[in-house]
Design a protein around this motif. Structure first.
Motif, PDB file in Angstrom:
ATOM      1  N   GLU A 229       8.106 -55.329 -16.105  1.00 46.99           N
ATOM      2  CA  GLU A 229       7.372 -55.521 -14.853  1.00 46.99           C
ATOM      3  C   GLU A 229       6.436 -56.730 -14.924  1.00 46.99           C
TER       4      GLU A 229
ATOM      5  N   LYS B 260       4.580 -65.643 -15.207  1.00 44.69           N
ATOM      6  CA  LYS B 260       4.826 -65.462 -16.645  1.00 44.69           C
ATOM      7  C   LYS B 260       6.055 -66.262 -17.077  1.00 44.69           C
ATOM      8  N   HIS B 261       7.038 -66.353 -16.189  1.00 45.39           N
ATOM      9  CA  HIS B 261       8.248 -67.110 -16.496  1.00 45.39           C
ATOM     10  C   HIS B 261       7.897 -68.582 -16.742  1.00 45.39           C
TER      11      HIS B 261
ATOM     12  N   TRP C 284       6.922 -59.502 -16.394  1.00 43.70           N
ATOM     13  CA  TRP C 284       7.631 -60.788 -16.414  1.00 43.70           C
ATOM     14  C   TRP C 284       7.911 -61.231 -14.979  1.00 43.70           C
ATOM     15  N   ASP C 285       6.876 -61.767 -14.349  1.00 43.29           N
ATOM     16  CA  ASP C 285       7.004 -62.271 -12.987  1.00 43.29           C
ATOM     17  C   ASP C 285       7.186 -63.789 -13.022  1.00 43.29           C
ATOM     18  N   SER C 286       7.187 -64.413 -11.858  1.00 48.19           N
ATOM     19  CA  SER C 286       7.455 -65.855 -11.803  1.00 48.19           C
ATOM     20  C   SER C 286       6.396 -66.669 -12.545  1.00 48.19           C
TER      21      SER C 286
ATOM     22  N   PRO D 122      13.876 -60.833 -17.228  1.00 52.32           N
ATOM     23  CA  PRO D 122      12.696 -60.486 -16.433  1.00 52.32           C
ATOM     24  C   PRO D 122      12.740 -59.094 -15.802  1.00 52.32           C
ATOM     25  N   SER D 123      13.890 -58.646 -15.381  1.00 52.39           N
ATOM     26  CA  SER D 123      13.966 -57.332 -14.738  1.00 52.39           C
ATOM     27  C   SER D 123      13.692 -56.184 -15.712  1.00 52.39           C
TER      28      SER D 123
END
Length: 79
Positions: free
Chosen positions: A33, A39-40, A35-37, A29-30
């Motif tokens: 940008e 999108k996870h 890939w936030d919670s 995720p890092s």
């Protein structure tokens, strides 16, 4: 690349809205940008649906990137 891994990479690319060529085993995720919670969670649900899986709470918490998804999908194919 196995068919399952290729399908997983395509699923990741679709959910994360990136070219499939940018999805790699060590993607986390890092690195993105986008890939936030949310999108996870969407990614986990899409992988479950695509491969007919149902991850446990413990498995979901352990997913830290594409490599973890590969391991879960491939472990299921070995059962």
């Amino acid at each position: 690349m196995s068919d399952r891994r290729e399908l997983l990479f395509e699923t990741c690319a679709k959910i994360l809205e990136v070219p499939v060529e940018s999805v790699r085993e060590d993607l986390v995720p890092s690195d993105l940008e986008v890939w936030d919670s949310m999108k996870h969670l969407m990614l986990i649900m899409a992988v479950e649906e695509q491969f007919g899986l149902s991850f446990t709470d413990r498995q979901m918490v352990s997913i830290g990137g594409v490599k973890d998804l590969i391991e879960l999908v491939e472990a299921d194919s070995n059962d």
